[in-house]
Design a protein around this motif. Structure first.
Motif, PDB file in Angstrom:
ATOM      1  N   ILE A   1       9.574  68.515  79.332  1.00 43.36           N
ATOM      2  CA  ILE A   1       9.031  68.890  80.648  1.00 43.36           C
ATOM      3  C   ILE A   1       7.544  69.231  80.559  1.00 43.36           C
ATOM      4  O   ILE A   1       6.802  68.981  81.505  1.00 43.36           O
TER       5      ILE A   1
ATOM      6  N   ASP B   1       4.982  67.481  82.948  1.00 44.47           N
ATOM      7  CA  ASP B   1       4.060  68.266  83.776  1.00 44.47           C
ATOM      8  C   ASP B   1       2.636  67.718  83.653  1.00 44.47           C
ATOM      9  O   ASP B   1       1.903  67.655  84.642  1.00 44.47           O
TER      10      ASP B   1
ATOM     11  N   ILE C   1       1.749  64.646  82.842  1.00 43.72           N
ATOM     12  CA  ILE C   1       1.678  63.349  83.511  1.00 43.72           C
ATOM     13  C   ILE C   1       1.651  63.543  85.022  1.00 43.72           C
ATOM     14  O   ILE C   1       0.953  62.838  85.735  1.00 43.72           O
ATOM     15  N   ARG C   2       2.383  64.546  85.505  1.00 40.71           N
ATOM     16  CA  ARG C   2       2.374  64.835  86.942  1.00 40.71           C
ATOM     17  C   ARG C   2       0.970  65.183  87.415  1.00 40.71           C
ATOM     18  O   ARG C   2       0.557  64.782  88.505  1.00 40.71           O
TER      19      ARG C   2
ATOM     20  N   ARG D   1      18.475  66.962  82.367  1.00 38.84           N
ATOM     21  CA  ARG D   1      17.887  68.295  82.532  1.00 38.84           C
ATOM     22  C   ARG D   1      16.365  68.211  82.687  1.00 38.84           C
ATOM     23  O   ARG D   1      15.785  68.866  83.554  1.00 38.84           O
TER      24      ARG D   1
ATOM     25  N   ILE E   1      15.514  66.817  86.181  1.00 37.74           N
ATOM     26  CA  ILE E   1      15.623  67.807  87.256  1.00 37.74           C
ATOM     27  C   ILE E   1      14.510  68.837  87.140  1.00 37.74           C
ATOM     28  O   ILE E   1      13.858  69.189  88.128  1.00 37.74           O
ATOM     29  N   ALA E   2      14.285  69.323  85.914  1.00 39.62           N
ATOM     30  CA  ALA E   2      13.331  70.410  85.710  1.00 39.62           C
ATOM     31  C   ALA E   2      11.886  69.981  85.943  1.00 39.62           C
ATOM     32  O   ALA E   2      11.005  70.825  86.061  1.00 39.62           O
ATOM     33  N   SER E   3      11.657  68.691  85.982  1.00 36.75           N
ATOM     34  CA  SER E   3      10.292  68.238  86.241  1.00 36.75           C
ATOM     35  C   SER E   3      10.191  67.533  87.581  1.00 36.75           C
ATOM     36  O   SER E   3       9.157  66.984  87.918  1.00 36.75           O
ATOM     37  N   GLY E   4      11.271  67.560  88.332  1.00 35.87           N
ATOM     38  CA  GLY E   4      11.227  66.957  89.659  1.00 35.87           C
ATOM     39  C   GLY E   4      11.052  65.453  89.633  1.00 35.87           C
ATOM     40  O   GLY E   4      10.410  64.882  90.526  1.00 35.87           O
TER      41      GLY E   4
ATOM     42  N   MET F   1      22.527  67.462  92.140  1.00 37.04           N
ATOM     43  CA  MET F   1      21.156  67.918  92.386  1.00 37.04           C
ATOM     44  C   MET F   1      20.104  66.857  92.110  1.00 37.04           C
ATOM     45  O   MET F   1      19.065  66.817  92.763  1.00 37.04           O
TER      46      MET F   1
ATOM     47  N   ILE G   1      19.598  65.032  95.260  1.00 47.50           N
ATOM     48  CA  ILE G   1      19.294  65.832  96.453  1.00 47.50           C
ATOM     49  C   ILE G   1      17.934  66.519  96.365  1.00 47.50           C
ATOM     50  O   ILE G   1      17.186  66.584  97.332  1.00 47.50           O
ATOM     51  N   LEU G   2      17.620  67.039  95.169  1.00 51.86           N
ATOM     52  CA  LEU G   2      16.370  67.810  95.054  1.00 51.86           C
ATOM     53  C   LEU G   2      15.135  66.961  94.790  1.00 51.86           C
ATOM     54  O   LEU G   2      14.011  67.412  94.985  1.00 51.86           O
ATOM     55  N   ALA G   3      15.334  65.740  94.318  1.00 57.71           N
ATOM     56  CA  ALA G   3      14.184  64.919  93.871  1.00 57.71           C
ATOM     57  C   ALA G   3      13.185  64.659  94.988  1.00 57.71           C
ATOM     58  O   ALA G   3      13.563  64.447  96.126  1.00 57.71           O
TER      59      ALA G   3
END
Lengths: 326, 326, 326, 326
Positions: free
Chosen positions: A151, A155, A157-158, A183, A186-189, A321, A324-326
């Protein structure tokens, strides 16, 4: 009452952060309870080559924060032969070793289970692998650190994704299991996660990316586990590019940097607990078991059971998730 | 069937890494299931001041990796008065808010429990505090990140300790609970750990340090939880120095840097799972519960039960290890 | 042509990240050019105690990324006496050592300059200190890493500051020089910076904070160098609190964690360049010089000149920026 | 005397850590000296699209620690046409903009130089690129952070290399310049460094690796700049494997994670200094210059001179060290 006088510890298979914390715990716990301790270098190969050294309290000082394993690991084909096993056993006897703590993955466990059965030497296994794909423990040693490493990379790269309106493909470890991909995704969206457990067609991936573009997302990140059926990040990127021309695509292959790094607090504590529990289990007469963390407590599982083919399942709520969360 | 149309989310009490992941999960899960979402700024104070804003998918983009909370927190004495509560309720009605997700510690939970009882508004709480001292969850949101932050700091001090033969005292958070001190102490190989739960006399600490010196340890690190009965790291250092003259002693007060930093993978996932579960619980009609992680699964606990005075216990094996492995 | 056959390297005074890179460079460069190399443990003390060890290529493998110094440091009063110096010299002869590389601060340089003058043994010094307060080099070894460490800590505090509307005081190293405070303060956007070089009255600090409050800053961070005339962060916080009641104030004392940590790329490269240049200087007959980085090139300065009392000046534009950008 | 009333700032080309510090410095310095400030989004494209926004002190709060650029960047072909330039100019006039600060690489500088010449609008450029390949500054904005990012990745790979006896190939950025490869290679103790400036034949690489194996190195790391003539890390690995069978080879492609991350102290300070100096230069009537850091001081260079084809040279001592210290 246990009559164990000398315990040997070794690491085998792929190394994982937290192995040093576990080695240290084995050494110091055994010494505390009056046993001697030996360290076997390079796993089963060192057993065969008599690459074995005495361990003192001091020999494991100041190692907990180090990645990798001070005892090194190696793959060892010879240990699968009766001659190899016999040599290994002879060397253990030569060094006065009564019992073993084996830290590694299922290959390590299989070897330990067979060896212990043939030579009647007590062994306790510790699940050390970044893949988190072993039965009998909620978490394996190294998984938490590896996920943090991934992550942190994403982060970064984001940051540049947010500046550039680009599509990034990031390949993470996981030949058979998507734990890290799921994981870390999800943890990095991440906008999409490609895993061995889930057969994502390129066409569905493109649909997801198009929906994101319609929502005016300024960038998209796709996590690809190395075991994904489309054949790794470069191949996924190439296939997407063929039909989805809009984006500039970039590929990162994280590779072995996922195995390294100073272990997280979670993995250090887990290594300590598992090493501590492994020695205590040996001393009270247990054998052919693995230690595991379940419900934040250390529990033992029969190696036979751990090695039976269990259907490995990713957490349901995480899978839900992920979209749904992405 | 639930008739909830609009959910509000807020953070209250001390902030903790992972709160943003939780806010994001609440917002996106609620939108996914057809609810509107509002964000209340600065906790109960914002409820009273009508500091309330609409939340969209986009309003929580790219926040998961940030420390702190985008909704901010504040202490609020007014909410303890009937007038304050009434004002808060009026503002919720004004904004069409049907249900609440409250992220915080036991002060937050107490307020939520009373308010929900009086005004009959559904509320689900999320345990967000770095102290890990709440009943009903193996881990609270932010604890993992805080422990990582502490061990990274101690690792750095260890570098210089290894060079200098010195005695270091490091004060960590924990007014009532020694969770951070205990885990960070074990994970960094501290020579001694001073916690509120354990009444360590200075004379016993000195004995431990003398034994270390006899073992020719080149340096020693003592972790002091701020709630330790000897009164913090400066006081412990001073008292030790009075009778144990050999060492050069140095003090570090980590302070609020323990609350900050980009959340670990563990805390991001935990925040996502808890936020996701909180909304789903509201939608299926639950209220006055807290979500918690137990055995790697999300479970609900009655707020009443969570707020009852439980004897809080540190893990037995960790306490034992703290002295054996040091 | 040089007749040097064996060079010894040591670290002295406070340790600094990058010292290991420098030791490694000295060892490998000397070996490359056909010299033997010895390592002296614990600086001048080890010279007196004959705590001297042979160094091979392998003895400095895999140390570049480690904080601290593998040769350790110690303060040494004995070296100031003629007897101490004589003992040190005898031990050097005993070990066949012809020349020295001394890594440390001005105390180290003073000792080296005197010793070299009396015993006619060539010495080159390397400026290794996190304080960046030596003449003859734009940057000292360790300063860059220490500044990074400080800003990472402040970034974390800023996370929680942004959530809470609080006033934070952070004490950083710098007994005589405000280099760390000034750079870290600017790089973290601190609202005020208190340094030994600048006599900031509490009343002026309060004015600055009030102006910030008027601009509706949600939080304020004050950096206090340990050598500030108001007596450290706790005292500044106390004095501010007496007259400026609005804020909740919190104090962090970073302490020795500023000395540790894996060295930054800048410090590793600087350590390599300085160690490399130090050996080359010795081999071409130079002595009683220090190596320094000026204009991104390695330059030599006479130790005598380096040790003369220079007025040390902070960069003008940084001082100006500190108030304009805050 | 300057009559500039409103300065616009923008970032263009590849983003780099430290750009936000520079934007913040431009905004706050200009406001301090009584100018208004506008921010142009997505570089020249935003100029053409009138994607321009007013900047206040508050609009650049709490951005210094963020990677990427809050103003985003974009490639813009239209700006190379007379029509595009005219549109851009019209929009500047429309917004009352008198002067420009352009942050980017040589593409950005070329556009700025032409535009300023045609429309007689003052412009100062800031060298922002991780590649460190611009004339007129010892360091470009972002290079230090990128190099730190690379060595942190390699340190992690070294952990596992030390455990496994493997050969690792790591591809880093640098299409035309080997600055990152050279510095990161030295700073991480890489066994070999492949760069665009140095034509390394595979046969020579293999010789180096064999010598390392003869010295019983337990692992080897080869850095490959993306612009190396052998065609990237995968190709180098493949070619080595064809003739050098002993090793298990692994490849990591760091990719765009090298562009991201929170900027180092060095890059934040550099961004502040350059932004500060750029505004001051505009206000005293300078134009068509770039700011640069030389000898730890900010100096101006004519854009024309900066854009002339200079032979770019890597530091001699670093090149020499790369083989001697490895």
């Amino acid at each position: 009452m246990s009559k164990i006088k000398k315990i040997a510890v070794f690491t085998s298979g792929g190394d994982a952060p937290g192995m040093n914390a576990c080695i240290r715990a084995v050494v110091r716990t055994a010494l505390h309870f009056g046993c001697e301790v030996a360290g076997i270098k390079q796993g089963y190969q060192g057993m065969i080559d008599n690459n074995i050294t005495e361990m003192s309290r001091h020999s494991v000082s100041n190692i907990m924060q180090l990645g990798g394993t001070i005892l090194k690991t190696a793959r060892c084909l010879d240990f699968r032969t009766p001659e190899g096993m016999q040599k290994a056993y002879d060397n253990l006897k030569l060094n006065g070793i009564d019992a073993l703590v084996a830290i590694g993955g299922d290959g390590t466990f299989t070897g330990a289970e067979r060896f212990s059965g043939i030579y009647n030497i007590p062994v306790i296994c510790v699940p050390g692998t970044i893949d988190n794909d072993l039965y009998g423990s909620d978490f394996t040693l190294g998984f938490d650190t590896a996920t943090n490493t991934v992550i942190e990379a994403i982060d970064k790269i984001r940051d540049t994704a947010e500046s550039h309106d680009r599509l990034f493909f990031i390949e993470v470890m996981g030949r058979d299991a998507g734990c890290i991909a799921l994981r870390a995704g999800i943890a990095s969206g991440a906008e999409a996660i490609m895993m061995p457990e889930k057969d994502t067609a390129i066409i569905d991936l493109i649909k997801t990316l198009e929906e994101g573009a319609a929502q005016k997302k300024s960038s998209s990140i796709v996590i690809v586990a190395e075991g994904d059926k489309n054949g790794g990040a470069f191949n996924v990127a190439k296939k997407v590019k063929e039909t989805f021309d809009f984006y500039d695509t970039k590929v990162t292959i994280l590779g072995h940097l996922q195995r390294g790094g100073s272990p997280s607090s979670f993995d250090r504590i887990l290594g300590c607990r598992m090493g501590f529990a492994a020695v205590k289990a040996l001393l009270r007469g247990e054998t052919r078991k693995m230690v595991g963390l379940r419900s934040n407590e250390i529990k033992l599982t029969d190696l036979k059971e751990a090695l039976t083919d269990h259907e490995f399942k990713l957490e349901e709520d995480l899978l839900e998730m992920a979209t749904i969360l992405a």
